[in-house]
Design a protein around this motif. Sequence first.
Motif, PDB file in Angstrom:
ATOM      1  N   UNK A  85       0.899  -1.038   0.089  1.00  0.00           N
ATOM      2  CA  UNK A  85       0.059  -0.041   0.045  1.00  0.00           C
ATOM      3  C   UNK A  85       0.837   1.070  -0.076  1.00  0.00           C
ATOM      4  N   UNK A  87       3.075   3.888  -1.708  1.00  0.00           N
ATOM      5  CA  UNK A  87       3.135   4.163  -3.244  1.00  0.00           C
ATOM      6  C   UNK A  87       4.409   5.103  -3.440  1.00  0.00           C
ATOM      7  N   UNK A 106      -1.347  -1.578  -3.963  1.00  0.00           N
ATOM      8  CA  UNK A 106      -2.623  -1.997  -4.009  1.00  0.00           C
ATOM      9  C   UNK A 106      -3.300  -0.435  -3.874  1.00  0.00           C
ATOM     10  N   UNK A 107      -4.565  -0.605  -4.336  1.00  0.00           N
ATOM     11  CA  UNK A 107      -5.322  -1.803  -4.694  1.00  0.00           C
ATOM     12  C   UNK A 107      -4.682  -2.068  -6.187  1.00  0.00           C
TER      13      UNK A 107
ATOM     14  N   UNK B 154      -0.543  10.815   4.850  1.00  0.00           N
ATOM     15  CA  UNK B 154       0.231   9.629   4.368  1.00  0.00           C
ATOM     16  C   UNK B 154      -0.296   8.454   5.108  1.00  0.00           C
ATOM     17  N   UNK B 158      -2.374   5.381   3.314  1.00  0.00           N
ATOM     18  CA  UNK B 158      -1.824   3.975   3.323  1.00  0.00           C
ATOM     19  C   UNK B 158      -2.829   2.846   3.966  1.00  0.00           C
ATOM     20  N   UNK B 161      -5.724   2.089   1.769  1.00  0.00           N
ATOM     21  CA  UNK B 161      -5.377   1.332   0.499  1.00  0.00           C
ATOM     22  C   UNK B 161      -5.623  -0.366   0.795  1.00  0.00           C
ATOM     23  N   UNK B 162      -5.371  -0.651   1.892  1.00  0.00           N
ATOM     24  CA  UNK B 162      -5.422  -2.147   2.138  1.00  0.00           C
ATOM     25  C   UNK B 162      -6.876  -2.688   2.050  1.00  0.00           C
ATOM     26  N   UNK B 201      -9.169   5.581  -5.507  1.00  0.00           N
ATOM     27  CA  UNK B 201      -7.681   5.251  -5.220  1.00  0.00           C
ATOM     28  C   UNK B 201      -7.257   6.228  -5.873  1.00  0.00           C
ATOM     29  N   UNK B 205      -4.412   8.910  -4.201  1.00  0.00           N
ATOM     30  CA  UNK B 205      -3.129   9.215  -4.717  1.00  0.00           C
ATOM     31  C   UNK B 205      -3.033  10.479  -4.930  1.00  0.00           C
ATOM     32  N   UNK B 208      -2.133  12.295  -1.359  1.00  0.00           N
ATOM     33  CA  UNK B 208      -0.886  11.979  -0.904  1.00  0.00           C
ATOM     34  C   UNK B 208       0.100  12.915  -1.580  1.00  0.00           C
ATOM     35  N   UNK B 212       2.258  16.251   0.130  1.00  0.00           N
ATOM     36  CA  UNK B 212       3.766  16.069  -0.140  1.00  0.00           C
ATOM     37  C   UNK B 212       4.102  17.691  -0.785  1.00  0.00           C
ATOM     38  N   UNK B 217       7.716  18.622   0.481  1.00  0.00           N
ATOM     39  CA  UNK B 217       8.634  17.343   0.397  1.00  0.00           C
ATOM     40  C   UNK B 217       8.653  16.826  -1.111  1.00  0.00           C
TER      41      UNK B 217
END
Lengths: 123, 517
Positions: A85, A87, A106-107, B154, B158, B161-162, B201, B205, B208, B212, B217
């Motif tokens: 997970x 990335x 993931x995913x 962050x 994460x 996501x799982x 998803x 992304x 995140x 950053x 960062x």
Amino acid sequence: MNPKKILVVDDEVDLVETVRFPLEMEGYHVLVSYNGEDALNQARKENPDLILLDLMLPKLDGYKVCRLLKFDERYKHIPILMLTAKIQEKDKVLGMETGANEYITKPFDMDLLLQKVKAHLSQ
Amino acid sequence: MENRVLVVDDEKEIRVFLNKALSRFGGFHVDLAESGEEALKRLEKEPFDLVLTDLKMPKTDGLQLIAEIAKSKPETLTIMMTGHGTIDSALEAMKLGASDYITKPLNLDETILRLRKVLEERQRFVKLRDFADQLERANKELRKIDAMKSEFVSVASHELRTPLAAIKNAVQLILSGRTGEINKNQEKFLSMAERNINRLTNILNDLLNLSRIESGRVELKFQNIKLKGLTELAASSLRPHADEKSIQIQVEIPDSLPAVYGDQEKIEQIFTNLIGNSIKFTPEGGKILISGEVLSHDTAGGYGDMVAISVKDTGIGIPPEHLEAIFEKFHQVEGSLQRSTSGTGLGLAITKGLVEAHQGKIWVKSEMGKGSVFTFTLPISESERRDLYFRFTLDKEFHRVQQNNAPLTLFLFQVVDEGGEAKEVLLNQLEEQVQQCLCRKADILLRRVKEKILAALCEANLQGAQVIRRRIEEGCQQHPLESQGGSVHVKVGMATYPEEALSKAELFRLAKERLGG
């Protein structure tokens, strides 16, 4: 011919199940592990044809499992596909440095995963 | 609260006088000490706001006392009392840390005034310092919270996501028919679920990414980049989407557009976001035009520092009241197309962050029903800036001499080094020689391009230019360029407007042609 053996390692039981099912339907023999230590033991004992390895694992993380196998003459031939997970680019680099053959975030797409498994097994 | 003042003087009369005067007329709380030593002892026991001390005292004198207080009780103010003619001591006292001095014989009003003034000043200072401290603390706190926020995003991204992966797998399993046949409606709704998992998803992304960028960062791998190729690449990767709506994407970035200094991947992302947006908000059969130019003098604040790239579409446009907020996080125009199936609301915020990480700016102009133009700037690469300046100035000069029919001479120098090893060094030497030969003219333009040096000289007629040319050639003979082995000579080409050629292109052609001569 015996079916190919695949070790699936993830501490998320549900995720393991959703990966195990289609793999078994494809005719693979699936072994399962929920932590890094057990994964390492099973890998050494069973000598699977391929490992799907999560990164964040209890006891021993995926990086370490991967490194321990890839730096061992007896097991370094086993293709390891990292499932993670994380990335960020640096994680990817780190993952590759441990010798993993693929780094899948993931995913992921199920068909894509099955394709990659197949490709690595036929090599 | 009344201020506490300690009066230090070895003369009893003065102590008594000041005690009375300062407490009665000044409203101070006054304590007395008859020597420096006693004063220091008192200061050890209790705090004073101010010490008013005599200069001449047996043992510890006023100066020593002030120095000691400045060292051990920096919060306590000091004022020196001096007799006439001891101004040097007064200045010395100030150097040691005294806030002020007063001269004897004392004037009561003046003394009180000085004391008050010094104390007020201190109060203002303390207030300011407290304020600064508060700000510092608040700032620290904010930075901590900001870091926590980034960390949270962050971790959250994460952690989300799982489970998302498990859901996606499960849905895809059923959709694929591996678990048994499904009917049309089941397929429709499972596909919907799958689409939205993908959308979620993307949001993760983007979140995140943005976090950053916002926390600084994001790491940029800077290099010189030609935008034309990069733009074509971004455009062609999006063409399949555009084709679905019969939208034409046209890239009109000139080859001559100078290279920019930036991160290839990030700039590609900027293009992808903007072009993707345009496709999304442009109706069937529309057109998207991507163009680039060097920012003109007055808008860039320094010529030739930035290029401006525009992505123009024939889309639905942005309502004027949304123009300001469109670059903010999660800002989406209500009723915009396809809200439910695409878009994270973060694309433009990320784009803006990426542009700003390149020291660029981004803005938008739009007309409802007609379309929008997004324009952003990127810095021109250092090596091309000089080149650009040359071209710009040469254009200007050429224009000027054309108008006045005045001469302009263009020289082209080339080092021919048979050894071929030390071109860069040789070019440096040549540039220096050229500059020396031309140095009497103020307005020479010099440019280095690959193995050649270009120099333009204004107001030198054909004869003058030929003299200069001979001088450079002779100069090169007398002071040969030093190559590491091999033989070196310099070729000079030259053309002068208006005597010889009629256009700038002609000028260049002629100079080039004569390079062998």
